[in-house]
Design a protein around this motif. Structure first.
Motif, PDB file in Angstrom:
ATOM      1  N   MET A   1       0.847  -1.203   0.000  1.00 24.29           N
ATOM      2  CA  MET A   1       0.000   0.000   0.000  1.00 24.29           C
ATOM      3  C   MET A   1       0.879   1.248   0.000  1.00 24.29           C
ATOM      4  O   MET A   1       1.876   1.331   0.704  1.00 24.29           O
ATOM      5  CB  MET A   1      -0.923   0.003   1.227  1.00 24.29           C
ATOM      6  N   VAL A   2       0.486   2.251  -0.797  1.00 24.46           N
ATOM      7  CA  VAL A   2       1.199   3.513  -0.844  1.00 24.46           C
ATOM      8  C   VAL A   2       0.971   4.295   0.443  1.00 24.46           C
ATOM      9  O   VAL A   2      -0.137   4.331   0.968  1.00 24.46           O
ATOM     10  CB  VAL A   2       0.725   4.352  -2.053  1.00 24.46           C
ATOM     11  N   SER A   4       0.073   7.333   1.632  1.00 23.31           N
ATOM     12  CA  SER A   4      -0.515   8.527   1.020  1.00 23.31           C
ATOM     13  C   SER A   4      -0.111   9.802   1.729  1.00 23.31           C
ATOM     14  O   SER A   4      -0.058  10.866   1.125  1.00 23.31           O
ATOM     15  CB  SER A   4      -2.046   8.397   0.995  1.00 23.31           C
ATOM     16  N   ASN A 137      -6.806   5.961  -0.850  1.00 23.90           N
ATOM     17  CA  ASN A 137      -5.668   5.048  -0.787  1.00 23.90           C
ATOM     18  C   ASN A 137      -5.818   3.907  -1.781  1.00 23.90           C
ATOM     19  O   ASN A 137      -4.857   3.506  -2.443  1.00 23.90           O
ATOM     20  CB  ASN A 137      -5.498   4.495   0.625  1.00 23.90           C
ATOM     21  N   ALA A 138      -7.043   3.372  -1.879  1.00 21.41           N
ATOM     22  CA  ALA A 138      -7.289   2.276  -2.810  1.00 21.41           C
ATOM     23  C   ALA A 138      -7.077   2.735  -4.252  1.00 21.41           C
ATOM     24  O   ALA A 138      -6.529   1.995  -5.078  1.00 21.41           O
ATOM     25  CB  ALA A 138      -8.702   1.740  -2.625  1.00 21.41           C
ATOM     26  N   ASP A 141      -3.299   3.142  -4.849  1.00 21.08           N
ATOM     27  CA  ASP A 141      -2.693   1.815  -4.984  1.00 21.08           C
ATOM     28  C   ASP A 141      -2.956   1.233  -6.370  1.00 21.08           C
ATOM     29  O   ASP A 141      -2.063   0.638  -6.985  1.00 21.08           O
ATOM     30  CB  ASP A 141      -3.245   0.876  -3.912  1.00 21.08           C
ATOM     31  N   ALA A 145      -0.136   0.299  -9.144  1.00 20.18           N
ATOM     32  CA  ALA A 145      -0.069  -1.081  -9.624  1.00 20.18           C
ATOM     33  C   ALA A 145      -0.202  -1.178 -11.141  1.00 20.18           C
ATOM     34  O   ALA A 145       0.409  -2.043 -11.778  1.00 20.18           O
ATOM     35  CB  ALA A 145      -1.150  -1.918  -8.943  1.00 20.18           C
TER      36      ALA A 145
END
Length: 381
Positions: A1-2, A4, A137-138, A141, A145
């Motif tokens: 996960m980045v 953020s 966040n999703a 990500d 990706a």
């Protein structure tokens, strides 16, 4: 996960689609339109960003922004009162080179020096006419990706009635649908009139900061105005633009009817939980007493903020702070904004009142679901 907090900053455009709800933006802009009994539209976006650890947020205002400044203050409500980053409101004419912008290109060009001085790798761009509890966040990500240059959030839904009926001369309010091939955007349609479910852009973007600076510099020099139409659409072969499908709850405000309908949808507990169940939504605090129900007051299926005084009958309504409903008054299917008073024996149905309206004793005011009656702020009837 980045991470953020370290990797992303946000830029918000609070005036987008003002022209579609002229009655509601007479004294405010889209971002500060009241929604869901005690909130403003921008509250949902700010709360979602902060919940995802994004605390460097700039709001580029265009006009009519006094109410927004009063609401946001120094950003303390959202924990954005900070020495580094935090909430940054950018008005037009803040610098001698800054003017009232027409599109995102001009707006972003006005803050290029600010963007160059930031450290975050990614920039989130968003309007405020969509209410959602959005997991940024999703999206970041997914952006990382996929190796995308730009990621566009979209929702599969029909084009709203308000968009389908835009006037041909309404060149400032553009909407977009996306054609996708295995997640990659291959075409961006501007103001299409197609029926049925479409990949309708949410006007939420993630883009590399250095890339945005490069593209805005080039586009502004060429006299371009619109980020989507003039930068992204012509360069889909050279830029890797990915779509990010959002499947959560949304309310999209495109006209007065949609504003009425989207508020009323929240009287369904499933919709209410879908919007408020993921993360807290913060708003400016107003120190009011609890709502009082006096005498033979009857309240059914109604969202009521604090500070109200109810003596009459209320059903299927959204009541904002400080509303007063007099004895014998009947209020149904209505949105009643702050500090409005509906006096005794009044009969109100399918009405939207702005703040501090007075509806006199015995008055009758009725609209319908497709044409709710709107009463401007401070009006006495």
């Amino acid at each position: 996960m980045v991470n953020s907090t370290q990797q992303a900053l946000a830029i918000i455009f609070p005036n987008s689609y003002d022209n579609e709800v002229p009655s509601l933006v007479n004294e405010r802009l889209m971002a500060s339109i009241p929604f869901a009994s005690r909130y403003r539209l921008i509250d949902f976006l700010l709360s979602s960003l902060v919940d995802c650890g994004i605390d460097n947020i700039s709001v580029i205002v265009r006009k009519n922004y006094l109410s927004l400044i009063r609401h946001l203050g120094n950003g303390r409500t959202w924990d954005l009162s900070r020495k580094s980053g935090g909430l940054n409101i950018v008005p037009p004419f803040a610098e001698k080179t800054v003017k009232v912008y027409n599109g995102r290109v001009e707006a972003l060009a006005s803050i290029l020096e600010f963007l160059k001085a930031q450290k975050e790798k990614y920039i989130i761009i968003s309007d405020t006419n969509i209410v959602a509890s959005f997991d940024f966040n999703a999206m970041i990500d997914a952006h990382v990706a996929s190796g995308a240059d730009v990621t566009i959030a979209y929702k599969e839904e029909p084009i709203p009635y308000g968009f389908m009926n835009l006037q041909p001369t309404a060149t400032t309010d553009l909407y977009y649908t996306l054609t996708l091939d295995n997640g990659r955007v291959t075409e961006i349609q501007t103001n299409p009139k197609d029926y049925g479910p479409q990949n309708l852009s949410m006007n939420i973007y993630v883009i590399d900061r250095e890339l945005l600076i490069k593209e805005i510099t080039k586009a502004y020099t060429s006299g371009y105005v619109y980020f989507e139409r003039d930068i992204l659409s012509p360069n889909l072969n050279t830029l890797n633009v990915q779509g990010y499908k959002y499947e959560g709850y949304t309310s999209r405000i495109t006209d007065m009817v949609s504003y009425f309908t989207e508020n009323m949808r929240l009287l369904d507990n499933d919709n209410l939980d879908a919007l408020f169940g993921r993360a807290p939504i913060y708003t400016k605090v107003r120190d009011d007493n609890p709502t009082r129900y006096i005498g033979k007051a009857k309240v059914k299926n109604t969202m009521v903020a604090d500070g109200c005084v109810i003596e009459g009958e209320v059903e299927n309504c959204i009541l904002f702070r400080g509303v007063k409903i007099g004895k014998g008054a009947v209020v149904r299917n209505s949105i009643i904004m702050e500090d409005t008073e509906i006096m005794g024996n009044a009969d109100v149905d399918y009405v939207i009142t702005d703040k501090m309206v007075t509806i006199g004793s015995g008055k009758e005011l009725k609209g319908n679901a497709s044409f709710p009656v709107f009463v401007p702020a401070y009006k006495t009837i």
